[in-house]
Write a protein that holds these residues in place. Structure first.
Motif, mmCIF file in Angstrom:
data_model
loop_
_atom_site.group_PDB
_atom_site.id
_atom_site.type_symbol
_atom_site.label_atom_id
_atom_site.label_comp_id
_atom_site.label_asym_id
_atom_site.label_seq_id
_atom_site.Cartn_x
_atom_site.Cartn_y
_atom_site.Cartn_z
ATOM 1 N N ARG A 6 0.839 -1.202 0.000
ATOM 2 C CA ARG A 6 0.000 0.000 0.000
ATOM 3 C C ARG A 6 0.873 1.251 0.000
ATOM 4 O O ARG A 6 0.599 2.213 -0.732
ATOM 5 N N ASP A 7 1.910 1.267 0.816
ATOM 6 C CA ASP A 7 2.750 2.456 0.930
ATOM 7 C C ASP A 7 3.585 2.728 -0.319
ATOM 8 O O ASP A 7 4.052 3.847 -0.516
ATOM 9 N N ALA A 12 -3.774 8.661 -5.933
ATOM 10 C CA ALA A 12 -4.283 9.191 -7.198
ATOM 11 C C ALA A 12 -5.508 10.069 -6.978
ATOM 12 O O ALA A 12 -5.843 10.898 -7.817
ATOM 13 N N LEU A 13 -6.177 9.870 -5.835
ATOM 14 C CA LEU A 13 -7.416 10.589 -5.534
ATOM 15 C C LEU A 13 -7.574 10.628 -4.027
ATOM 16 O O LEU A 13 -7.408 9.599 -3.360
ATOM 17 N N GLY A 14 -7.873 11.793 -3.496
ATOM 18 C CA GLY A 14 -8.064 11.894 -2.058
ATOM 19 C C GLY A 14 -8.921 13.086 -1.700
ATOM 20 O O GLY A 14 -9.051 14.025 -2.477
ATOM 21 N N VAL A 20 -7.718 6.839 -2.870
ATOM 22 C CA VAL A 20 -7.475 5.829 -3.896
ATOM 23 C C VAL A 20 -5.999 5.916 -4.256
ATOM 24 O O VAL A 20 -5.531 6.942 -4.744
ATOM 25 N N ARG A 21 -5.293 4.850 -3.958
ATOM 26 C CA ARG A 21 -3.891 4.718 -4.356
ATOM 27 C C ARG A 21 -3.889 3.802 -5.570
ATOM 28 O O ARG A 21 -4.514 2.751 -5.540
ATOM 29 N N ASN A 22 -3.183 4.187 -6.627
ATOM 30 C CA ASN A 22 -3.243 3.419 -7.870
ATOM 31 C C ASN A 22 -1.928 3.486 -8.607
ATOM 32 O O ASN A 22 -1.306 4.549 -8.668
ATOM 33 N N VAL A 31 -2.980 -1.920 -9.784
ATOM 34 C CA VAL A 31 -3.443 -2.253 -8.443
ATOM 35 C C VAL A 31 -3.915 -0.963 -7.784
ATOM 36 O O VAL A 31 -3.327 0.099 -7.998
ATOM 37 N N SER A 32 -4.995 -1.067 -7.025
ATOM 38 C CA SER A 32 -5.497 0.075 -6.267
ATOM 39 C C SER A 32 -5.754 -0.348 -4.830
ATOM 40 O O SER A 32 -6.292 -1.433 -4.584
#
Length: 122
Positions: A6-7, A12-14, A20-22, A31-32
């Protein structure tokens, strides 16, 4: 890169507790890592996409919480620990604080992310 925690994955969006991490992970897939606080309804952010829903398929696992998915054929609920496939035409609503990891086609999901980011800016 073919593996990521995850880190390792950039945001990409917050905003408003949504994250959303992508990132691309290989062979046209991304992967998100996604976090949605309870009460989040993605419907307003998806307005303007085909059928006002996410047009991108996703494969993943709900790690925490509960999600209601509105689809053309009705609503379904998912809970922590369940793996899923969400076909195009879905709108997620977080019934509880939720976290999930999912895999999507990079180009298709990038278009969705760009649309949602633009919707946030309005």
């Amino acid at each position: 890169m073919t593996a990521a925690t995850r880190d390792d994955v950039p945001v990409a969006l917050g905003g408003d507790g949504v994250e959303v991490r992508n990132m691309p992970i290989g062979d046209g897939m991304s992967v998100s890592y996604i976090s949605l606080p309870q009460g989040t309804d993605m419907g307003p952010a998806l307005k303007g996409l085909p059928d006002d829903a996410c047009p991108c398929p996703h494969w993943g696992c709900l790690l925490k919480g509960r999600i209601r998915m509105r689809t053309p054929s009705g609503e379904e609920e998912y809970e922590a620990g369940q793996a899923y496939y969400w076909a195009p035409g879905h709108v997620p609503v977080a019934l509880e604080d939720s976290e999930f990891v999912e895999f999507s086609q990079t180009g298709d999901f990038r278009q969705v992310l760009d649309h949602v980011v633009a919707a946030q800016a309005r």
